[in-house]
Design an enzyme around this catalytic site. Structure first.
Site, PDB file in Angstrom:
ATOM      1  N   GLU A  35      49.839  33.235  42.302  1.00  0.00           N
ATOM      2  CA  GLU A  35      48.611  33.966  41.963  1.00  0.00           C
ATOM      3  C   GLU A  35      47.910  34.403  43.241  1.00  0.00           C
ATOM      4  O   GLU A  35      47.886  33.666  44.234  1.00  0.00           O
ATOM      5  CB  GLU A  35      47.685  33.066  41.132  1.00  0.00           C
TER       6      GLU A  35
ATOM      7  N   ASP B  38      44.097  36.119  43.999  1.00  0.00           N
ATOM      8  CA  ASP B  38      42.857  36.350  43.238  1.00  0.00           C
ATOM      9  C   ASP B  38      41.736  37.002  44.033  1.00  0.00           C
ATOM     10  O   ASP B  38      41.425  36.576  45.150  1.00  0.00           O
ATOM     11  CB  ASP B  38      42.272  35.011  42.753  1.00  0.00           C
TER      12      ASP B  38
ATOM     13  N   GLU C 245      37.915  37.098  42.719  1.00  0.00           N
ATOM     14  CA  GLU C 245      37.002  36.679  41.653  1.00  0.00           C
ATOM     15  C   GLU C 245      35.580  36.981  42.095  1.00  0.00           C
ATOM     16  O   GLU C 245      35.153  36.554  43.169  1.00  0.00           O
ATOM     17  CB  GLU C 245      37.161  35.190  41.360  1.00  0.00           C
TER      18      GLU C 245
END
Length: 325
Positions: A137, A139, A141
């Site tokens: 993953e 990310d 955010e």
């Protein structure tokens, strides 16, 4: 005598007027300081190359399918753009139509305004659906503000299921992300991972021996979501989402997704990185001098948390934190 009293009275009135002016300007200055402190210091970013100009833009409907919360996904401008809605019934999200092994991924987003504590808007790459116990993953955010603070940007990555080691870094933005669209981009290749905001690098993860076991190594899909992160996004749920301000909408456009599409070519194997990978060239192997300057600016002026500096969390820091780059 009356004349002297008149002079004294006049002077007293003048001084009282001055005190009122000083008090007014003092309050004005205090209010401005509060406003600045609530949004963080404002700086002008340095000039950098526009990486996003090197890749083709596509519409939201060309690149994405509905991931969840279909009734809260609103395509606009004939599918060129979209609004992702969070309300009390559900969040919403999109997932890319293809999986990619290495590539460049970008989305221009405008975030919800107002009281947004507990809301998370995420733009990320993941293969958790295929590898639930061994997933990768990368990310972005964006965490809704708590109290007076504005949106916070958080970056993170996992490789080969390394979820036990959070590699978060957090930044205050140098703009208001609710007033206009801003570009959030991920460059991922065999050399490094670069997180960029409006083409300014904010984080670089160099692929070396120290992080090789946790470096994302399998094809991933791209996602854009908005959801309720009350339980963790603001001090463990201290400031949850207040649905009296709902619905909350993240607007999306300016999609770029170019990489080696796993389903279409065996050349995506990490043992055979080929010219099909648009980010395998030397211009993408390392940051330019302008990009390095931008990275140092972003981290020096806007980063306020790095896992590599959190010795209370990690008694022994992850190996990449102590390895010279």
């Amino acid at each position: 005598m009356n004349f002297a009293k008149l002079l004294v009275h006049s002077e007293n009135q003048r001084m009282a007027g001055l005190h009122k002016k000083f008090a007014f300007f003092g309050l004005l200055k205090l209010w401005m300081l509060i406003l600045v402190s609530s949004r963080g210091p404002v700086y002008t970013p340095p000039n950098v190359e526009r990486v996003t100009d090197q890749f083709r833009r596509i519409s939201v409907s060309q690149g994405y399918n509905v991931f969840y919360g279909g009734s809260n996904v609103h395509l606009t401008n004939n599918g060129t753009s979209a609004d992702l809605i969070l309300d009390k019934s559900s969040g919403s999200g999109l997932v890319s139509k293809n999986r990619y092994y290495y590539g460049f991924f970008s989305a221009a987003m405008k975030l919800p305004a107002g009281f947004t504590s507990g809301i998370v808007t995420a733009f990320y790459l993941s293969n958790q659906d295929l590898f639930p116990h061994n997933h990768d993953e990368i990310d972005f955010e964006l965490l809704g503000h708590e109290k007076r603070r504005q949106w916070v940007l958080q970056t993170n990555l996992y490789g080969n299921g390394s979820v036990g080691t959070g590699r978060e870094e957090k930044f205050y933005l140098w703009f208001d992300p609710t007033q206009a669209f801003h570009e959030y981009s991920i460059l991922w290749n065999n050399h490094h991972i670069v997180f960029l905001v409006d083409n300014v690098p904010v984080r670089e993860v160099i692929h070396n021996g120290a992080i090789s076991s946790a470096y994302p190594s399998k094809p991933m899909s791209a996602y854009v979501t908005i959801w309720d992160g009350s339980k963790w996004a603001t001090h463990g749920g201290k400031y949850p989402v207040n649905y009296s301000y709902a619905p909350f909408a993240t607007s999306l456009r300016g999609i770029e997704m170019e990489g080696c599409i796993r389903e279409n070519s065996a050349a995506c194997s990490k043992r055979s990185v080929s010219s099909l990978d648009p980010v395998d060239g030397q211009e993408f192997a390392k940051l330019s001098q302008l990009q390095t300057t931008g990275l140092e600016w972003a981290r020096g002026k806007h980063m306020f948390y790095s896992y590599c500096q959190d010795k209370s969390r990690y008694k022994v820091l992850p190996p990449e934190c102590t390895t010279a780059k």
